[in-house]
Design a protein around this motif. Structure first.
Motif, PDB file in Angstrom:
ATOM      1  N   ASN A  97       0.821  -1.215   0.000  1.00 22.38           N
ATOM      2  CA  ASN A  97       0.000   0.000   0.000  1.00 22.38           C
ATOM      3  C   ASN A  97       0.854   1.264   0.000  1.00 22.38           C
ATOM      4  OD1 ASN A  97      -2.434  -1.467   0.096  1.00 22.38           O
ATOM      5  ND2 ASN A  97      -2.169  -1.764   2.283  1.00 22.38           N
ATOM      6  N   GLU A  98       0.274   2.327  -0.534  1.00 24.95           N
ATOM      7  CA  GLU A  98       0.943   3.627  -0.567  1.00 24.95           C
ATOM      8  C   GLU A  98       0.864   4.302   0.794  1.00 24.95           C
ATOM      9  OE1 GLU A  98      -1.250   5.808  -3.487  1.00 24.95           O
ATOM     10  OE2 GLU A  98      -0.257   4.806  -5.166  1.00 24.95           O
ATOM     11  N   LEU A  99       1.947   4.952   1.194  1.00 24.55           N
ATOM     12  CA  LEU A  99       1.954   5.836   2.361  1.00 24.55           C
ATOM     13  C   LEU A  99       2.113   7.252   1.851  1.00 24.55           C
ATOM     14  CD1 LEU A  99       4.189   3.904   4.899  1.00 24.55           C
ATOM     15  CD2 LEU A  99       1.717   4.250   4.985  1.00 24.55           C
ATOM     16  N   ARG A 100       1.181   8.097   2.250  1.00 22.83           N
ATOM     17  CA  ARG A 100       1.175   9.485   1.787  1.00 22.83           C
ATOM     18  C   ARG A 100       1.122  10.434   2.979  1.00 22.83           C
ATOM     19  NH1 ARG A 100       0.741  10.258  -3.567  1.00 22.83           N
ATOM     20  NH2 ARG A 100       0.366   8.393  -4.808  1.00 22.83           N
ATOM     21  N   ALA A 101       1.521  11.668   2.727  1.00 20.84           N
ATOM     22  CA  ALA A 101       1.526  12.681   3.776  1.00 20.84           C
ATOM     23  C   ALA A 101       0.123  13.130   4.148  1.00 20.84           C
ATOM     24  CB  ALA A 101       2.370  13.872   3.344  1.00 20.84           C
ATOM     25  N   GLY A 102      -0.840  12.950   3.265  1.00 21.83           N
ATOM     26  CA  GLY A 102      -2.185  13.429   3.530  1.00 21.83           C
ATOM     27  C   GLY A 102      -3.262  12.424   3.187  1.00 21.83           C
ATOM     28  N   GLU A 103      -4.464  12.786   3.576  1.00 19.52           N
ATOM     29  CA  GLU A 103      -5.641  11.934   3.373  1.00 19.52           C
ATOM     30  C   GLU A 103      -6.096  11.894   1.913  1.00 19.52           C
ATOM     31  OE1 GLU A 103     -10.130  11.713   5.248  1.00 19.52           O
ATOM     32  OE2 GLU A 103      -8.599  12.856   6.299  1.00 19.52           O
ATOM     33  N   ASP A 104      -5.879  12.971   1.185  1.00 16.10           N
ATOM     34  CA  ASP A 104      -6.286  13.061  -0.222  1.00 16.10           C
ATOM     35  C   ASP A 104      -5.179  12.470  -1.098  1.00 16.10           C
ATOM     36  OD1 ASP A 104      -6.973  13.745  -2.821  1.00 16.10           O
ATOM     37  OD2 ASP A 104      -7.448  15.831  -2.334  1.00 16.10           O
ATOM     38  N   ARG A 105      -5.460  11.316  -1.674  1.00 15.86           N
ATOM     39  CA  ARG A 105      -4.461  10.598  -2.479  1.00 15.86           C
ATOM     40  C   ARG A 105      -3.924  11.457  -3.626  1.00 15.86           C
ATOM     41  NH1 ARG A 105      -5.916   4.662  -4.127  1.00 15.86           N
ATOM     42  NH2 ARG A 105      -3.964   3.850  -3.344  1.00 15.86           N
ATOM     43  N   ALA A 106      -4.797  12.145  -4.312  1.00 15.78           N
ATOM     44  CA  ALA A 106      -4.392  12.918  -5.488  1.00 15.78           C
ATOM     45  C   ALA A 106      -3.553  14.142  -5.121  1.00 15.78           C
ATOM     46  CB  ALA A 106      -5.619  13.348  -6.278  1.00 15.78           C
ATOM     47  N   ALA A 107      -3.756  14.708  -3.952  1.00 16.39           N
ATOM     48  CA  ALA A 107      -3.080  15.948  -3.572  1.00 16.39           C
ATOM     49  C   ALA A 107      -1.917  15.740  -2.606  1.00 16.39           C
ATOM     50  CB  ALA A 107      -4.091  16.902  -2.942  1.00 16.39           C
ATOM     51  N   SER A 108      -1.648  14.490  -2.211  1.00 11.13           N
ATOM     52  CA  SER A 108      -0.629  14.230  -1.199  1.00 11.13           C
ATOM     53  C   SER A 108       0.578  13.515  -1.791  1.00 11.13           C
ATOM     54  CB  SER A 108      -1.202  13.361  -0.079  1.00 11.13           C
ATOM     55  OG  SER A 108      -2.283  14.002   0.535  1.00 11.13           O
ATOM     56  N   PRO A 109       1.773  13.948  -1.434  1.00 10.99           N
ATOM     57  CA  PRO A 109       2.956  13.289  -1.971  1.00 10.99           C
ATOM     58  C   PRO A 109       3.129  11.876  -1.397  1.00 10.99           C
ATOM     59  CG  PRO A 109       3.590  14.962  -0.364  1.00 10.99           C
ATOM     60  CD  PRO A 109       2.104  15.081  -0.563  1.00 10.99           C
ATOM     61  N   LEU A 110       3.637  10.991  -2.238  1.00  9.51           N
ATOM     62  CA  LEU A 110       3.972   9.636  -1.832  1.00  9.51           C
ATOM     63  C   LEU A 110       5.258   9.697  -1.014  1.00  9.51           C
ATOM     64  CD1 LEU A 110       3.292   6.566  -2.213  1.00  9.51           C
ATOM     65  CD2 LEU A 110       4.901   6.613  -4.131  1.00  9.51           C
ATOM     66  N   VAL A 111       5.245   9.128   0.198  1.00 10.39           N
ATOM     67  CA  VAL A 111       6.441   9.149   1.047  1.00 10.39           C
ATOM     68  C   VAL A 111       6.984   7.753   1.321  1.00 10.39           C
ATOM     69  CG1 VAL A 111       5.865  11.347   2.132  1.00 10.39           C
ATOM     70  CG2 VAL A 111       5.117   9.223   3.195  1.00 10.39           C
ATOM     71  N   GLY A 112       6.225   6.718   0.953  1.00 11.16           N
ATOM     72  CA  GLY A 112       6.723   5.375   1.192  1.00 11.16           C
ATOM     73  C   GLY A 112       5.715   4.304   0.857  1.00 11.16           C
ATOM     74  N   ARG A 113       6.076   3.069   1.210  1.00  7.10           N
ATOM     75  CA  ARG A 113       5.241   1.890   0.970  1.00  7.10           C
ATOM     76  C   ARG A 113       5.075   1.141   2.284  1.00  7.10           C
ATOM     77  NH1 ARG A 113       3.131   2.570  -3.980  1.00  7.10           N
ATOM     78  NH2 ARG A 113       2.388   0.445  -3.781  1.00  7.10           N
ATOM     79  N   TYR A 114       3.907   0.521   2.427  1.00 14.27           N
ATOM     80  CA  TYR A 114       3.577  -0.335   3.568  1.00 14.27           C
ATOM     81  C   TYR A 114       3.388  -1.727   2.969  1.00 14.27           C
ATOM     82  CZ  TYR A 114       0.915  -1.841   7.745  1.00 14.27           C
ATOM     83  OH  TYR A 114       0.449  -2.482   8.859  1.00 14.27           O
ATOM     84  N   GLN A 115       4.408  -2.585   3.098  1.00 12.15           N
ATOM     85  CA  GLN A 115       4.434  -3.867   2.405  1.00 12.15           C
ATOM     86  C   GLN A 115       4.523  -5.021   3.397  1.00 12.15           C
ATOM     87  OE1 GLN A 115       8.085  -2.872   0.427  1.00 12.15           O
ATOM     88  NE2 GLN A 115       7.032  -2.338  -1.474  1.00 12.15           N
ATOM     89  N   GLY A 116       3.772  -6.096   3.131  1.00 15.30           N
ATOM     90  CA  GLY A 116       3.873  -7.244   4.021  1.00 15.30           C
ATOM     91  C   GLY A 116       2.831  -8.294   3.736  1.00 15.30           C
ATOM     92  N   PHE A 117       2.546  -9.077   4.777  1.00 12.09           N
ATOM     93  CA  PHE A 117       1.555 -10.135   4.644  1.00 12.09           C
ATOM     94  C   PHE A 117       0.753 -10.265   5.927  1.00 12.09           C
ATOM     95  CE2 PHE A 117       5.427 -12.154   6.167  1.00 12.09           C
ATOM     96  CZ  PHE A 117       4.983 -12.953   7.209  1.00 12.09           C
ATOM     97  N   ILE A 118      -0.408 -10.911   5.793  1.00  7.38           N
ATOM     98  CA  ILE A 118      -1.298 -11.170   6.922  1.00  7.38           C
ATOM     99  C   ILE A 118      -1.752 -12.624   6.812  1.00  7.38           C
ATOM    100  CG2 ILE A 118      -3.273 -10.209   5.651  1.00  7.38           C
ATOM    101  CD1 ILE A 118      -4.390  -9.266   8.383  1.00  7.38           C
ATOM    102  N   VAL A 119      -1.706 -13.315   7.937  1.00  8.46           N
ATOM    103  CA  VAL A 119      -2.053 -14.740   7.977  1.00  8.46           C
ATOM    104  C   VAL A 119      -3.166 -14.939   8.998  1.00  8.46           C
ATOM    105  CG1 VAL A 119      -1.201 -17.066   8.477  1.00  8.46           C
ATOM    106  CG2 VAL A 119       0.310 -15.390   7.415  1.00  8.46           C
ATOM    107  N   GLY A 120      -4.200 -15.691   8.608  1.00 11.38           N
ATOM    108  CA  GLY A 120      -5.271 -16.040   9.537  1.00 11.38           C
ATOM    109  C   GLY A 120      -4.766 -17.069  10.535  1.00 11.38           C
ATOM    110  N   THR A 121      -4.699 -16.681  11.811  1.00 12.04           N
ATOM    111  CA  THR A 121      -4.150 -17.564  12.845  1.00 12.04           C
ATOM    112  C   THR A 121      -5.172 -17.985  13.888  1.00 12.04           C
ATOM    113  OG1 THR A 121      -3.430 -15.614  14.087  1.00 12.04           O
ATOM    114  CG2 THR A 121      -1.810 -16.642  12.628  1.00 12.04           C
TER     115      THR A 121
END
Length: 172
Positions: free
Chosen positions: A64-88
């Protein structure tokens, strides 16, 4: 509980409990995570279905994208949130997440945070651990709070993330 942990982190920082005798700095990083659930630009999705016809054993991945603001179109991209989720959770829904925050812009460009912890549902605020970091966040410890703000379209959603990171000074 979060305020008790915050007090502990600040006390540890002031007491100089950092590796090598150095002091620590508590840093608050406030960002927004933008998810896309479907379509050609999906940033998360299931990769393994449960063999038990429940959530137990399911595996999903996200980038997922990490942005400085709530508005995707108006906020600069500052990073990525990458990983996995497992049902345990066998008897009740429960999940384990492991993720990396990779900063791609700003003062933390090139640094990462390693995240891990349980996830018990998609309502309210989820709290998980920060278990490490690299670059300017080397040896980071702390916690983060993730709260779904809402869906911005049928295929997308935005969440607010507050990272509370105890950073140690480094001579490297």
């Amino acid at each position: 509980m979060p305020s008790l942990l915050l007090v502990f982190l600040v006390a540890s920082s002031a007491a100089g409990v950092a590796p090598g005798g150095g002091g620590g700095e508590l840093k608050h990083i406030h960002l927004y995570m933008h998810d896309t659930f479907s379509g050609p630009n999906a940033t998360e999705g299931g990769v393994v279905a449960s063999p038990f016809n429940t959530t137990f054993g399911q595996v999903a991945v996200f980038d997922n994208e990490l942005r400085a603001g709530e508005d995707r179109a108006a906020s600069p991209l500052v990073g990525r949130y990458q990983g996995f989720i497992v049902g345990t959770g066998r008897s009740s829904p429960g999940y384990l997440t492991s993720a990396t925050v990779a900063f791609t812009a700003g003062e933390l460009n090139g640094s990462t945070l390693s995240l891990e912890g349980p996830f018990f549902g998609f309502a309210g605020t989820a709290e998980r651990s920060i278990v490490g970091g690299t670059g300017k966040l080397r040896l980071a410890r702390g916690y983060y709070l993730l709260k779904l703000i809402g869906k911005t379209s049928p295929e997308t959603a935005v969440s607010e993330i507050d990272f509370f990171v105890l950073m140690y000074s480094s001579t490297h």
